[in-house]
Motif scaffolding. Structure first.
Motif, PDB file in Angstrom:
ATOM      1  N   MET A 144       0.795  -1.089   0.149  1.00 47.03           N
ATOM      2  CA  MET A 144       0.159   0.091  -0.125  1.00 47.03           C
ATOM      3  C   MET A 144       0.951   1.272  -0.060  1.00 47.03           C
ATOM      4  O   MET A 144       1.601   1.472   0.845  1.00 47.03           O
ATOM      5  CB  MET A 144      -0.794   0.057   1.141  1.00 47.03           C
ATOM      6  CG  MET A 144      -1.782  -1.315   1.206  1.00 47.03           C
ATOM      7  SD  MET A 144      -2.975  -1.039   2.888  1.00 47.03           S
ATOM      8  CE  MET A 144      -1.822  -1.467   4.197  1.00 47.03           C
ATOM      9  N   ALA A 145       0.716   2.104  -0.808  1.00 51.07           N
ATOM     10  CA  ALA A 145       1.431   3.398  -1.192  1.00 51.07           C
ATOM     11  C   ALA A 145       1.215   4.502  -0.224  1.00 51.07           C
ATOM     12  O   ALA A 145       1.935   5.098   0.452  1.00 51.07           O
ATOM     13  CB  ALA A 145       1.621   3.639  -2.440  1.00 51.07           C
ATOM     14  N   TYR A 146      -0.144   4.608   0.100  1.00 55.95           N
ATOM     15  CA  TYR A 146      -0.690   5.645   0.912  1.00 55.95           C
ATOM     16  C   TYR A 146      -0.121   5.369   2.293  1.00 55.95           C
ATOM     17  O   TYR A 146       0.469   6.558   2.902  1.00 55.95           O
ATOM     18  CB  TYR A 146      -2.035   5.560   0.565  1.00 55.95           C
ATOM     19  CG  TYR A 146      -2.716   7.042   1.453  1.00 55.95           C
ATOM     20  CD1 TYR A 146      -2.608   8.284   1.004  1.00 55.95           C
ATOM     21  CD2 TYR A 146      -3.402   6.792   2.666  1.00 55.95           C
ATOM     22  CE1 TYR A 146      -3.081   9.282   1.644  1.00 55.95           C
ATOM     23  CE2 TYR A 146      -4.109   7.575   3.323  1.00 55.95           C
ATOM     24  CZ  TYR A 146      -3.800   8.989   2.829  1.00 55.95           C
ATOM     25  OH  TYR A 146      -4.280  10.086   3.672  1.00 55.95           O
ATOM     26  N   PRO A 147      -0.211   4.457   3.066  1.00 55.95           N
ATOM     27  CA  PRO A 147       0.141   4.521   4.277  1.00 55.95           C
ATOM     28  C   PRO A 147       1.621   4.687   4.317  1.00 55.95           C
ATOM     29  O   PRO A 147       2.019   4.966   5.442  1.00 55.95           O
ATOM     30  CB  PRO A 147      -0.338   2.986   4.762  1.00 55.95           C
ATOM     31  CG  PRO A 147      -1.417   2.614   3.912  1.00 55.95           C
ATOM     32  CD  PRO A 147      -1.196   3.357   2.541  1.00 55.95           C
ATOM     33  N   SER A 148       2.383   4.149   3.393  1.00 60.27           N
ATOM     34  CA  SER A 148       3.939   4.429   3.412  1.00 60.27           C
ATOM     35  C   SER A 148       4.072   6.017   3.395  1.00 60.27           C
ATOM     36  O   SER A 148       5.175   6.360   4.175  1.00 60.27           O
ATOM     37  CB  SER A 148       4.639   3.864   2.369  1.00 60.27           C
ATOM     38  OG  SER A 148       4.314   4.354   1.230  1.00 60.27           O
ATOM     39  N   LEU A 149       3.372   6.764   2.652  1.00 64.74           N
ATOM     40  CA  LEU A 149       3.411   8.068   2.698  1.00 64.74           C
ATOM     41  C   LEU A 149       3.309   8.860   3.874  1.00 64.74           C
ATOM     42  O   LEU A 149       3.755   9.582   4.439  1.00 64.74           O
ATOM     43  CB  LEU A 149       2.860   8.856   1.521  1.00 64.74           C
ATOM     44  CG  LEU A 149       3.153   8.341   0.034  1.00 64.74           C
ATOM     45  CD1 LEU A 149       2.001   8.988  -0.976  1.00 64.74           C
ATOM     46  CD2 LEU A 149       4.393   8.950  -0.185  1.00 64.74           C
ATOM     47  N   VAL A 150       2.093   8.273   4.515  1.00 65.20           N
ATOM     48  CA  VAL A 150       1.854   8.796   5.884  1.00 65.20           C
ATOM     49  C   VAL A 150       2.664   8.543   6.845  1.00 65.20           C
ATOM     50  O   VAL A 150       3.288   9.339   7.823  1.00 65.20           O
ATOM     51  CB  VAL A 150       0.131   8.119   6.356  1.00 65.20           C
ATOM     52  CG1 VAL A 150       0.027   8.497   7.696  1.00 65.20           C
ATOM     53  CG2 VAL A 150      -0.898   8.734   5.318  1.00 65.20           C
ATOM     54  N   ALA A 151       3.396   7.331   6.854  1.00 63.29           N
ATOM     55  CA  ALA A 151       4.397   6.911   7.818  1.00 63.29           C
ATOM     56  C   ALA A 151       5.588   7.995   7.666  1.00 63.29           C
ATOM     57  O   ALA A 151       6.325   8.274   8.726  1.00 63.29           O
ATOM     58  CB  ALA A 151       4.925   5.464   7.521  1.00 63.29           C
ATOM     59  N   MET A 152       6.051   8.269   6.440  1.00 65.02           N
ATOM     60  CA  MET A 152       7.230   9.198   6.094  1.00 65.02           C
ATOM     61  C   MET A 152       6.821  10.457   6.537  1.00 65.02           C
ATOM     62  O   MET A 152       7.725  11.314   7.134  1.00 65.02           O
ATOM     63  CB  MET A 152       7.322   9.106   4.438  1.00 65.02           C
ATOM     64  CG  MET A 152       8.012   7.797   4.042  1.00 65.02           C
ATOM     65  SD  MET A 152       7.976   7.742   2.269  1.00 65.02           S
ATOM     66  CE  MET A 152       9.280   9.136   1.789  1.00 65.02           C
TER      67      MET A 152
END
Length: 339
Positions: A144-152
């Motif tokens: 999932m790309a969106y959760p990774s952006l939120v984590a960053m």
């Protein structure tokens, strides 16, 4: 008997802690390369002292899970930083062959320190993931790309907050340092001084674990690439295959050929032997010549020389004719029929 042993061990614990802390400070501000003999000797000595200090803390049972932070004596708070000092000095070890082991040991020390600080509620922070949890987290977040952006974004914000807290802690520590080290500060200020040190090392440990995880990932990828290159080179060591021609059937190959230039009919050595047999190869820098080849060469040279002589005679006659025309104009000899 145990009390007497404790009394003998207690005076040595502050000396071990202060000496190892001094060695760590000297390594941090040293101008020599980290791999120099002087720095590595200090690192090894500091790690030995901290190991003994950790063993003493375990024997004395100075910190118990059954007590709160307020129940720990102000002068004993500094000993909570022993695992953090161990992790910092472990990171200073220089040995490329054991770099991965050093990183894992340093991460374990930092994680032990953070776990201890979180248990006593020294500060509010999120404990880093363990190796197994971080692997599961990376597998889940990669899909999932969106959760990774939120984590960053959350990690970036956490770094900014830690940087602000670090500046505030360092400013407050510089104000309390002289009073505490001179012994003029009261118990409240001493306690605040060591609590600020604990919070400072919490930020350092979080940053170090993050950089350790990145370096471990790079080293493991490097090792895997080396293994792949080794396996590829082993495949390359196989003996070369003999050339073969792919055709529909043997009859078609005999009639129409293979569809591309034929394979070599002789080796280089065979070609050399054949030309050497006919004498067309140089022998020790002088070319071999047969009598027929010599006569043909001589006749060709004579013909060229004769042509050159004929050309010179024709050129001489043409020049004489031009000179005669210059001295005898047209009609020069027809003087009898002049009108």
């Amino acid at each position: 008997m145990a009390t007497a042993e404790d009394e003998l061990l207690l005076p040595r614990l502050p000396e071990l802690f202060e000496t190892s802390k001094q060695l760590l400070d000297e390594v941090e501000v040293a101008t020599e390369p980290t791999g120099s003999r002087i720095i590595q000797d200090k690192v090894s000595k500091g790690l030995d002292l901290l190991k003994k200090a950790a063993e003493m803390l375990s024997q004395l049972d100075l910190f118990s899970r059954n007590e709160d932070l307020e129940e720990i004596a102000s002068t004993d708070l500094k000993y909570l930083m022993v695992p953090a000092f161990q992790g910092a000095l472990t990171m200073k070890q220089v040995n490329p062959s054991k770099r991965l082991d050093h990183l894992e040991w340093a991460r374990e020390h930092f994680l032990n320190y953070l776990t201890q600080c979180q248990y006593y509620h020294v500060a509010e922070f999120e404990l880093p993931k363990t190796k197994n949890n971080s692997t599961d987290n990376n597998t889940a977040s990669s899909s999932m790309a969106y959760p990774s952006l939120v984590a960053m974004a959350s990690q970036r914000q956490a770094k900014i907050e830690r940087y602000k807290q670090k500046k505030e802690v360092e400013h407050r520590l510089s104000a309390l340092k002289s009073a505490v080290e001179s012994g003029q500060a009261d118990d409240e200020r001493v306690r605040e001084y060591y609590l600020l040190h604990l919070r400072r090392w919490i930020g350092i440990s979080l940053e170090e674990i993050e950089s350790i995880d990145q370096e471990i990932k790079i080293l493991r990828e490097k090792d895997s690439s080396k293994e792949e290159s080794t396996s590829y080179s082993s495949h390359q060591d196989r003996p070369p295959m003999k050339p073969f021609v792919l055709t529909r059937n043997v009859a078609q190959a005999k009639v129409f050929g293979a569809g591309y230039p034929s394979l070599a009919s002789m080796t280089v050595n065979d070609w050399y032997d054949q030309h050497q047999k006919y004498g067309v190869l140089p022998d020790q820098g002088v070319a071999k010549t047969t009598p027929e080849l010599k006569r043909g060469t001589q006749q060709q040279e004579d013909q060229e020389q004769k042509e050159d002589e004929d050309d010179e005679q024709m050129l001489h006659r043409a020049r004489e004719w031009d000179d005669w025309k210059d001295t005898h104009p047209r009609g020069y000899g027809n003087r009898q029929n002049m009108g």
